[in-house]
Scaffold this motif. Structure first.
Motif, PDB file in Angstrom:
ATOM      1  N   TRP A  52       0.836  -1.200   0.000  1.00 58.46           N
ATOM      2  CA  TRP A  52       0.000   0.000   0.000  1.00 58.46           C
ATOM      3  C   TRP A  52       0.872   1.253   0.000  1.00 58.46           C
ATOM      4  O   TRP A  52       0.631   2.198  -0.764  1.00 58.46           O
ATOM      5  CB  TRP A  52      -0.917  -0.028   1.228  1.00 58.46           C
ATOM      6  CG  TRP A  52      -1.637   1.248   1.493  1.00 58.46           C
ATOM      7  CD1 TRP A  52      -2.839   1.645   0.979  1.00 58.46           C
ATOM      8  CD2 TRP A  52      -1.212   2.316   2.347  1.00 58.46           C
ATOM      9  NE1 TRP A  52      -3.180   2.890   1.463  1.00 58.46           N
ATOM     10  CE2 TRP A  52      -2.204   3.313   2.300  1.00 58.46           C
ATOM     11  CE3 TRP A  52      -0.091   2.510   3.154  1.00 58.46           C
ATOM     12  CZ2 TRP A  52      -2.100   4.503   3.022  1.00 58.46           C
ATOM     13  CZ3 TRP A  52       0.024   3.696   3.868  1.00 58.46           C
ATOM     14  CH2 TRP A  52      -0.982   4.672   3.796  1.00 58.46           C
ATOM     15  N   ALA A  53       1.926   1.254   0.815  1.00 59.58           N
ATOM     16  CA  ALA A  53       2.825   2.407   0.868  1.00 59.58           C
ATOM     17  C   ALA A  53       3.541   2.602  -0.457  1.00 59.58           C
ATOM     18  O   ALA A  53       3.717   3.727  -0.929  1.00 59.58           O
ATOM     19  CB  ALA A  53       3.835   2.221   1.997  1.00 59.58           C
ATOM     20  N   GLN A  54       3.943   1.511  -1.060  1.00 56.52           N
ATOM     21  CA  GLN A  54       4.631   1.594  -2.347  1.00 56.52           C
ATOM     22  C   GLN A  54       3.701   2.110  -3.440  1.00 56.52           C
ATOM     23  O   GLN A  54       4.132   2.834  -4.351  1.00 56.52           O
ATOM     24  CB  GLN A  54       5.222   0.238  -2.700  1.00 56.52           C
ATOM     25  CG  GLN A  54       6.365  -0.165  -1.787  1.00 56.52           C
ATOM     26  CD  GLN A  54       6.614  -1.657  -1.731  1.00 56.52           C
ATOM     27  OE1 GLN A  54       6.194  -2.392  -2.630  1.00 56.52           O
ATOM     28  NE2 GLN A  54       7.279  -2.115  -0.689  1.00 56.52           N
ATOM     29  N   HIS A  55       2.410   1.761  -3.353  1.00 58.81           N
ATOM     30  CA  HIS A  55       1.437   2.306  -4.296  1.00 58.81           C
ATOM     31  C   HIS A  55       1.384   3.833  -4.180  1.00 58.81           C
ATOM     32  O   HIS A  55       1.294   4.544  -5.182  1.00 58.81           O
ATOM     33  CB  HIS A  55       0.045   1.734  -4.042  1.00 58.81           C
ATOM     34  CG  HIS A  55      -0.083   0.279  -4.367  1.00 58.81           C
ATOM     35  ND1 HIS A  55       0.738  -0.361  -5.247  1.00 58.81           N
ATOM     36  CD2 HIS A  55      -0.969  -0.665  -3.924  1.00 58.81           C
ATOM     37  CE1 HIS A  55       0.389  -1.630  -5.339  1.00 58.81           C
ATOM     38  NE2 HIS A  55      -0.637  -1.837  -4.555  1.00 58.81           N
ATOM     39  N   ASN A  56       1.413   4.321  -2.945  1.00 59.94           N
ATOM     40  CA  ASN A  56       1.411   5.761  -2.711  1.00 59.94           C
ATOM     41  C   ASN A  56       2.627   6.419  -3.350  1.00 59.94           C
ATOM     42  O   ASN A  56       2.525   7.465  -3.995  1.00 59.94           O
ATOM     43  CB  ASN A  56       1.417   6.054  -1.204  1.00 59.94           C
ATOM     44  CG  ASN A  56       0.033   6.221  -0.628  1.00 59.94           C
ATOM     45  OD1 ASN A  56      -0.754   7.018  -1.112  1.00 59.94           O
ATOM     46  ND2 ASN A  56      -0.265   5.475   0.409  1.00 59.94           N
ATOM     47  N   ARG A  57       3.786   5.791  -3.139  1.00 62.79           N
ATOM     48  CA  ARG A  57       5.029   6.381  -3.643  1.00 62.79           C
ATOM     49  C   ARG A  57       5.037   6.402  -5.172  1.00 62.79           C
ATOM     50  O   ARG A  57       5.482   7.373  -5.791  1.00 62.79           O
ATOM     51  CB  ARG A  57       6.229   5.581  -3.118  1.00 62.79           C
ATOM     52  CG  ARG A  57       7.551   6.333  -3.221  1.00 62.79           C
ATOM     53  CD  ARG A  57       7.536   7.553  -2.330  1.00 62.79           C
ATOM     54  NE  ARG A  57       8.807   8.255  -2.338  1.00 62.79           N
ATOM     55  CZ  ARG A  57       9.022   9.377  -1.668  1.00 62.79           C
ATOM     56  NH1 ARG A  57       8.059   9.928  -0.959  1.00 62.79           N
ATOM     57  NH2 ARG A  57      10.205   9.972  -1.709  1.00 62.79           N
ATOM     58  N   SER A  58       4.541   5.339  -5.767  1.00 63.96           N
ATOM     59  CA  SER A  58       4.479   5.287  -7.227  1.00 63.96           C
ATOM     60  C   SER A  58       3.522   6.347  -7.770  1.00 63.96           C
ATOM     61  O   SER A  58       3.805   7.000  -8.786  1.00 63.96           O
ATOM     62  CB  SER A  58       4.036   3.897  -7.691  1.00 63.96           C
ATOM     63  OG  SER A  58       5.008   2.927  -7.349  1.00 63.96           O
ATOM     64  N   PHE A  59       2.387   6.519  -7.089  1.00 67.51           N
ATOM     65  CA  PHE A  59       1.433   7.548  -7.514  1.00 67.51           C
ATOM     66  C   PHE A  59       2.061   8.932  -7.411  1.00 67.51           C
ATOM     67  O   PHE A  59       1.865   9.787  -8.291  1.00 67.51           O
ATOM     68  CB  PHE A  59       0.159   7.485  -6.678  1.00 67.51           C
ATOM     69  CG  PHE A  59      -0.788   8.634  -6.936  1.00 67.51           C
ATOM     70  CD1 PHE A  59      -1.573   8.662  -8.078  1.00 67.51           C
ATOM     71  CD2 PHE A  59      -0.860   9.703  -6.049  1.00 67.51           C
ATOM     72  CE1 PHE A  59      -2.426   9.733  -8.330  1.00 67.51           C
ATOM     73  CE2 PHE A  59      -1.714  10.777  -6.287  1.00 67.51           C
ATOM     74  CZ  PHE A  59      -2.504  10.788  -7.436  1.00 67.51           C
ATOM     75  N   LEU A  60       2.823   9.177  -6.357  1.00 69.86           N
ATOM     76  CA  LEU A  60       3.490  10.474  -6.210  1.00 69.86           C
ATOM     77  C   LEU A  60       4.348  10.767  -7.434  1.00 69.86           C
ATOM     78  O   LEU A  60       4.285  11.868  -7.993  1.00 69.86           O
ATOM     79  CB  LEU A  60       4.363  10.472  -4.949  1.00 69.86           C
ATOM     80  CG  LEU A  60       5.337  11.660  -4.813  1.00 69.86           C
ATOM     81  CD1 LEU A  60       4.582  12.959  -4.636  1.00 69.86           C
ATOM     82  CD2 LEU A  60       6.304  11.439  -3.658  1.00 69.86           C
ATOM     83  N   GLY A  61       5.133   9.789  -7.854  1.00 70.24           N
ATOM     84  CA  GLY A  61       5.988  10.004  -9.015  1.00 70.24           C
ATOM     85  C   GLY A  61       5.188  10.313 -10.264  1.00 70.24           C
ATOM     86  O   GLY A  61       5.527  11.233 -11.031  1.00 70.24           O
ATOM     87  N   ARG A  62       4.097   9.572 -10.478  1.00 73.37           N
ATOM     88  CA  ARG A  62       3.271   9.814 -11.674  1.00 73.37           C
ATOM     89  C   ARG A  62       2.570  11.168 -11.594  1.00 73.37           C
ATOM     90  O   ARG A  62       2.401  11.856 -12.607  1.00 73.37           O
ATOM     91  CB  ARG A  62       2.253   8.683 -11.849  1.00 73.37           C
ATOM     92  CG  ARG A  62       2.891   7.324 -12.056  1.00 73.37           C
ATOM     93  CD  ARG A  62       1.925   6.307 -12.634  1.00 73.37           C
ATOM     94  NE  ARG A  62       0.712   6.138 -11.874  1.00 73.37           N
ATOM     95  CZ  ARG A  62       0.590   5.369 -10.777  1.00 73.37           C
ATOM     96  NH1 ARG A  62       1.649   4.718 -10.303  1.00 73.37           N
ATOM     97  NH2 ARG A  62      -0.567   5.249 -10.163  1.00 73.37           N
ATOM     98  N   GLU A  90      13.527  15.393  -7.010  1.00 75.37           N
ATOM     99  CA  GLU A  90      14.319  14.538  -7.892  1.00 75.37           C
ATOM    100  C   GLU A  90      13.527  14.152  -9.138  1.00 75.37           C
ATOM    101  O   GLU A  90      14.049  14.185 -10.259  1.00 75.37           O
ATOM    102  CB  GLU A  90      14.771  13.297  -7.121  1.00 75.37           C
ATOM    103  CG  GLU A  90      15.723  13.617  -5.977  1.00 75.37           C
ATOM    104  CD  GLU A  90      15.901  12.473  -4.998  1.00 75.37           C
ATOM    105  OE1 GLU A  90      16.901  12.473  -4.267  1.00 75.37           O
ATOM    106  OE2 GLU A  90      15.014  11.577  -4.950  1.00 75.37           O
ATOM    107  N   VAL A  91      12.254  13.783  -8.931  1.00 78.34           N
ATOM    108  CA  VAL A  91      11.406  13.416 -10.064  1.00 78.34           C
ATOM    109  C   VAL A  91      11.184  14.618 -10.972  1.00 78.34           C
ATOM    110  O   VAL A  91      11.348  14.542 -12.196  1.00 78.34           O
ATOM    111  CB  VAL A  91      10.060  12.853  -9.582  1.00 78.34           C
ATOM    112  CG1 VAL A  91       9.138  12.583 -10.770  1.00 78.34           C
ATOM    113  CG2 VAL A  91      10.265  11.584  -8.765  1.00 78.34           C
TER     114      VAL A  91
END
Length: 274
Positions: A52-62, A90-91
């Motif tokens: 779930w946390a990784q989903h959040n982080r991926s969404f942040l990048g997108r 960074e992104v």
């Protein structure tokens, strides 16, 4: 407003903080050994919590890439937490080198580590960490570093990734968000995610509810909300396609795994100010 007007939440090595737990879920790093019993208990209740946390982080990048593609070159990342890989600056700067970023957090540990990272990367001229709380919008908006880096006559990218679950209803989060909406110009964008049980199956609901209860022993409790409640936080913003969806489903870069247990527990959306 002087820095003495706000006192960040002090580092407590005996009581887990959302920032440290979230950081562990993304990176696997244990900052304090005293956090381990809490982490083990949390993972027993919600085995898919790191996902779930990784989903959040991926969404942040997108979300950041979407905003940069829309022409936005300045960001307010509120409740940014401990810095990990794929930070907003960074992104954004991988796409537009002149992007300016102001991070905001109320956790002393997150503040210190972020400032150390920005100093090491030698990006303090265009990036800052502001010690403030979402519940005090005026401090964020009037902070000297915000005024130095953010030109409010130009569109701003507002990021509140998994922040509102830590804001109770009594704090009136809709009113807080309205103050930021009123501070920015048309063309600005708002990206948010929020944990929810509305679309989860019975077993998952029990797990997430139990996991949320575990946070009663942390420095900040969790508030779960419905899709409708989450949507009201975008009042005044025009939602980008596909509207309110899951974090995994917002313009995914890879095929969505519909068997992912964490998927329906995390709403996400991006809105543009007309």
């Amino acid at each position: 407003m002087s820095s003495s007007d706000f006192e960040p939440r002090p580092i407590d090595t005996h009581k887990p903080s959302p920032a440290r737990i979230y950081h562990h879920m993304i990176t696997g790093e244990v900052i304090f050994e005293s956090d381990l019993p809490f982490i083990h208990r949390l993972y027993e209740e919600i085995p898919f919590y790191p996902l779930w946390a990784q989903h959040n982080r991926s969404f942040l990048g997108r979300a950041v890439r979407h905003m940069v593609d829309s022409g936005i070159r300045q960001f307010l990342d509120i409740g940014s937490g401990l810095p990990t890989g794929g930070n907003t600056h960074e992104v954004a700067r991988s796409l537009a080198s002149g992007t300016r970023v102001v991070y905001v957090d109320n956790d002393e540990e997150a503040i210190n580590r972020a400032r150390d990272l920005l100093r090491q990367q030698d990006v303090l001229e265009t990036t800052a960490m502001v010690d403030a709380d979402l519940r005090e919008p005026s401090r964020i908006l009037e902070h000297p570093d915000t005024k130095r880096l953010i030109d409010f006559s130009e569109p701003v990218g507002l990021l509140l990734i998994s922040v509102l679950p830590w804001i109770p209803d009594a704090a009136d989060p809709a009113s807080l968000l309205a103050q930021f909406r009123e501070a920015v110009v048309p063309g600005s964008q708002l990206a948010m995610t929020h944990v929810s049980l509305e679309d989860a199956g019975t077993e998952i609901k029990q797990q997430v509810a139990a996991g949320a209860a575990v946070f009663g022993d942390a420095s900040t409790p969790v508030t779960l909300r419905s899709r409708h409640q989450f949507e009201t936080f975008f009042t005044g913003w025009k939602l980008a396609d596909p509207g309110i969806t899951y974090a995994t489903d917002w313009h995914p870069e890879e095929p969505v795994d519909i068997t992912d247990y964490a998927r329906p527990c995390n709403f996400a959306a991006i809105g543009t100010l007309p």
